[in-house]
Design a protein around this motif. Structure first.
Motif, mmCIF file in Angstrom:
data_model
loop_
_atom_site.group_PDB
_atom_site.id
_atom_site.type_symbol
_atom_site.label_atom_id
_atom_site.label_comp_id
_atom_site.label_asym_id
_atom_site.label_seq_id
_atom_site.Cartn_x
_atom_site.Cartn_y
_atom_site.Cartn_z
ATOM 1 N N ASP A 139 0.823 -1.217 0.000
ATOM 2 C CA ASP A 139 0.000 0.000 0.000
ATOM 3 C C ASP A 139 0.853 1.261 0.000
ATOM 4 O O ASP A 139 0.584 2.213 -0.728
ATOM 5 C CB ASP A 139 -1.009 -0.005 1.169
ATOM 6 N N ILE A 140 1.926 1.239 0.815
ATOM 7 C CA ILE A 140 2.753 2.457 0.867
ATOM 8 C C ILE A 140 3.566 2.622 -0.423
ATOM 9 O O ILE A 140 3.779 3.741 -0.887
ATOM 10 C CB ILE A 140 3.662 2.486 2.128
ATOM 11 N N ASP A 141 3.976 1.500 -1.030
ATOM 12 C CA ASP A 141 4.679 1.608 -2.332
ATOM 13 C C ASP A 141 3.747 2.304 -3.331
ATOM 14 O O ASP A 141 4.159 3.179 -4.101
ATOM 15 C CB ASP A 141 5.056 0.232 -2.885
ATOM 16 N N ALA A 142 2.467 1.883 -3.290
ATOM 17 C CA ALA A 142 1.485 2.481 -4.207
ATOM 18 C C ALA A 142 1.305 3.962 -3.871
ATOM 19 O O ALA A 142 1.247 4.810 -4.779
ATOM 20 C CB ALA A 142 0.150 1.748 -4.097
ATOM 21 N N GLU A 143 1.240 4.278 -2.567
ATOM 22 C CA GLU A 143 1.060 5.687 -2.182
ATOM 23 C C GLU A 143 2.172 6.555 -2.772
ATOM 24 O O GLU A 143 1.916 7.663 -3.265
ATOM 25 C CB GLU A 143 1.035 5.832 -0.651
ATOM 26 N N LEU A 144 3.405 6.047 -2.713
ATOM 27 C CA LEU A 144 4.525 6.847 -3.243
ATOM 28 C C LEU A 144 4.365 7.095 -4.738
ATOM 29 O O LEU A 144 4.640 8.190 -5.231
ATOM 30 C CB LEU A 144 5.864 6.150 -2.988
ATOM 31 N N ILE A 145 3.920 6.084 -5.446
ATOM 32 C CA ILE A 145 3.760 6.261 -6.889
ATOM 33 C C ILE A 145 2.591 7.208 -7.181
ATOM 34 O O ILE A 145 2.674 8.063 -8.073
ATOM 35 C CB ILE A 145 3.613 4.888 -7.569
ATOM 36 N N LEU A 146 1.530 7.117 -6.371
ATOM 37 C CA LEU A 146 0.406 8.053 -6.540
ATOM 38 C C LEU A 146 0.844 9.482 -6.234
ATOM 39 O O LEU A 146 0.412 10.444 -6.880
ATOM 40 C CB LEU A 146 -0.758 7.642 -5.646
ATOM 41 N N LEU A 239 0.758 -4.411 -5.283
ATOM 42 C CA LEU A 239 1.098 -3.065 -5.761
ATOM 43 C C LEU A 239 0.487 -2.814 -7.148
ATOM 44 O O LEU A 239 -0.166 -1.784 -7.373
ATOM 45 C CB LEU A 239 2.624 -2.909 -5.806
ATOM 46 N N LEU A 240 0.674 -3.762 -8.037
ATOM 47 C CA LEU A 240 0.184 -3.559 -9.409
ATOM 48 C C LEU A 240 -1.338 -3.432 -9.431
ATOM 49 O O LEU A 240 -1.895 -2.604 -10.173
ATOM 50 C CB LEU A 240 0.651 -4.698 -10.332
ATOM 51 N N ASN A 241 -2.019 -4.233 -8.568
ATOM 52 C CA ASN A 241 -3.488 -4.137 -8.489
ATOM 53 C C ASN A 241 -3.932 -2.752 -8.059
ATOM 54 O O ASN A 241 -4.869 -2.171 -8.614
ATOM 55 C CB ASN A 241 -4.054 -5.142 -7.472
ATOM 56 N N THR A 242 -3.263 -2.236 -7.020
ATOM 57 C CA THR A 242 -3.655 -0.904 -6.526
ATOM 58 C C THR A 242 -3.413 0.150 -7.601
ATOM 59 O O THR A 242 -4.240 1.041 -7.818
ATOM 60 C CB THR A 242 -2.876 -0.553 -5.238
ATOM 61 N N LEU A 243 -2.273 0.047 -8.266
ATOM 62 C CA LEU A 243 -1.979 1.036 -9.315
ATOM 63 C C LEU A 243 -3.032 0.969 -10.418
ATOM 64 O O LEU A 243 -3.520 2.006 -10.892
ATOM 65 C CB LEU A 243 -0.581 0.796 -9.904
ATOM 66 N N THR A 244 -3.396 -0.237 -10.781
ATOM 67 C CA THR A 244 -4.408 -0.391 -11.832
ATOM 68 C C THR A 244 -5.732 0.206 -11.372
ATOM 69 O O THR A 244 -6.375 0.959 -12.111
ATOM 70 C CB THR A 244 -4.579 -1.883 -12.194
ATOM 71 N N ALA A 245 -6.115 -0.098 -10.116
ATOM 72 C CA ALA A 245 -7.379 0.429 -9.586
ATOM 73 C C ALA A 245 -7.373 1.952 -9.583
ATOM 74 O O ALA A 245 -8.412 2.590 -9.767
ATOM 75 C CB ALA A 245 -7.617 -0.112 -8.173
ATOM 76 N N CYS A 246 -6.199 2.545 -9.355
ATOM 77 C CA CYS A 246 -6.117 4.012 -9.286
ATOM 78 C C CYS A 246 -5.853 4.628 -10.658
ATOM 79 O O CYS A 246 -5.601 5.842 -10.753
ATOM 80 C CB CYS A 246 -5.030 4.434 -8.308
ATOM 81 N N GLY A 247 -5.859 3.798 -11.685
ATOM 82 C CA GLY A 247 -5.703 4.340 -13.036
ATOM 83 C C GLY A 247 -4.296 4.781 -13.384
ATOM 84 O O GLY A 247 -4.110 5.656 -14.226
ATOM 85 N N VAL A 248 -3.282 4.187 -12.722
ATOM 86 C CA VAL A 248 -1.891 4.535 -13.057
ATOM 87 C C VAL A 248 -1.404 3.565 -14.127
ATOM 88 O O VAL A 248 -1.460 2.353 -13.936
ATOM 89 C CB VAL A 248 -0.969 4.414 -11.824
ATOM 90 N N GLU A 249 -0.928 4.100 -15.230
ATOM 91 C CA GLU A 249 -0.381 3.214 -16.273
ATOM 92 C C GLU A 249 1.073 2.906 -15.957
ATOM 93 O O GLU A 249 1.812 3.772 -15.489
ATOM 94 C CB GLU A 249 -0.466 3.901 -17.628
#
Ligand code: HAM
Length: 429
Positions: A139-146, A239-249
């Motif tokens: 989750d935090i890895d995803a937060e950083l990318i967001l 991580l990849l699931n969260t990024l996909t859910a948040c619309g990050v390519e």
């Protein structure tokens, strides 16, 4: 002293108006960070050399060829920081910050690497970095990318590509290191000097080689993705699931290994096609083993750093009103500079948000008005003899075809304050 003294190669002065672009960039990034609940840390530029050799890795390019290292007058070996992660970890351990987990920190400042200077690559450059301590999940890895995506949106930077990979746990990496060594060993004769050294010390770094003659050999090397254990796979998938859910390519790049040795699990880089060879604007990843490697209790960590010179090169020009010098240019057309100055100071106190540039050095009304115009200010504020006598100010719009009006201090400040508030509310609509 004779001879011209110039700045050190690869190190540059930042002059106005470019410095205003820097301020805009730094302010915008800081606002996004505050919005995500991050706090700033400031560490010294000089650190003990061992801090970097032990964290970045003995065979990394940075430690092998790029550090500014010298002995100080006591004979201690010091290094000008080439990056901010090691310093943040040192500060974290030194101040016992494991009492305050989780911690979300950011920093900005100059870093130093003795690389060959070229467009987008300097020997003194600036990073904005994030380090988060005490969180293990994807989750935090995803937060950083967001958060990085929020940076690009706030700055109006488009067209960046996100590459992402997982290096797995330290054990996975160790196993994969052996696999790679066994793969490259029979091809020793084809490897260059750098890769031979890496083969002994850290074969993963061969994957990072820019040598075109090795490209084919590297492309056929066993993939790290296949070596990941179940936990690492689950972390990466999360991580990849969260990024996909948040619309990050993103693009999964199994060859992405990074040039610093401390990474585990997630690594990522944001790239641009607009800057030539120096195409990475922001890069980072997880480094769960680094704190423990300094003899402290293990604490998971993840972070990234963005190169500010590279972001600035991609930045659309900031709004003009942010890069002009002043909102009001005060024209002093009277023979009482002392009283004039008291009136200007009173104005500054009454209008704290306005940039007020007072003319200095005398000259005719005409030449002062010319300077007012050139300053980019929206208004000239004239204090002539008549205004001075009545303690009034003549407000002359320079960018709109409107008549000049005269005000006392209170009405002028009420008028400009109301105008600023009205403009702010239309902007935020
Ligand atoms: P790095 O990949 O070495 O990572 O640097 C991060 C960014 O700094 C690069 O992507 C690039 O934009 C910029 N940069 C690096 N060297 C130069 C240079 N010579 N001139 C201009 N820009 C440059 C790190 O430094 C890690 N500490 C990132 C990190 C933080 N990982 C975890 N936490």
């Amino acid at each position: 002293m004779t001879g011209k003294i110039q700045s050190v190669r690869g190190m540059r002065d930042i002059l106005p108006p470019e410095s205003q672009h820097w301020q805009y960039l730094e302010r915008t990034l800081a606002e996004v960070l505050t919005g995500y609940g991050y706090q700033q840390i400031r560490t010294p530029v000089l650190e003990p050399t061992a801090l970097f050799t032990r964290s970045i890795g003995e065979v990394s390019d940075i430690v092998q060829k790029e550090m500014y290292t010298f002995e100080d007058r006591n004979g201690d070996s010091l290094t000008m920081r080439p990056e901010g992660t090691a310093s943040s970890v040192r500060a974290f351990i030194e101040h016992g910050l494991s009492q305050h987990l989780p911690l979300r920190l950011w920093y900005t400042g100059p870093m130093f690497r003795h690389e060959r200077p070229q467009k987008g690559r300097y020997r003194q450059f600036h990073q904005l970095g994030i380090e988060v301590f005490g969180l293990t999940g994807p989750d935090i890895d995803a937060e950083l990318i967001l958060l990085t995506r929020a940076f690009w949106a706030a700055l109006g930077i488009a067209g960046l590509t996100l590459e992402i990979n997982s290096l797995g746990t330290a054990e996975t990496r160790a196993r994969y290191r052996d696999t790679l060594k066994a793969y490259f060993e029979p091809h020793r004769a084809r490897l260059d000097e750098d890769s031979l050294l890496r083969l002994e010390k850290n074969p993963l770094r061969i994957l990072d080689s820019k040598n075109p003659e090795l490209a084919e050999l590297i492309s056929q090397a066993p993939s790290l993705t296949d070596a990941l254990d179940d936990d690492a796979r689950a972390h990466f998938d999360g991580l990849l699931n969260t990024l996909t859910a948040c619309g990050v390519e993103f693009v999964v790049n199994p060859r992405l290994v990074r040039g610093l040795d401390y990474y585990t699990h997630t690594v990522f880089e944001w790239k641009t096609a607009a800057l030539g060879a120096q195409d990475t604007v922001c890069a980072g990843g997880r480094y769960d083993g680094l704190i423990e490697s300094f003899g402290a209790k293990p604490v998971p960590a993840v972070g990234f750093a963005a190169g500010l010179e590279r972001l600035l090169a991609l930045l659309p020009p900031p709004p003009a009103e942010l890069t002009t010098q002043a909102d009001l240019y005060v024209v002093l057309a009277n023979d009482d500079p002392a009283t004039s100055m008291t009136m200007v100071e009173a104005l500054r106190q009454a209008l704290p948000g306005q940039r007020i540039l007072a003319h200095c050095g005398g000259g005719s009304m005409k030449s002062q008005m010319k300077k007012a115009d050139r300053s980019g200010a929206r208004y000239a504020l004239v204090i002539g003899a008549a205004e001075l006598a009545e303690r009034r100010y003549a407000l002359k719009p320079l960018r709109e075809d409107l008549p000049q009006e005269t005000f006392d201090l209170d009405t002028l400040s009420a008028r400009l304050t109301a105008q600023a508030a009205a403009e702010e509310s239309t902007q935020s609509e």
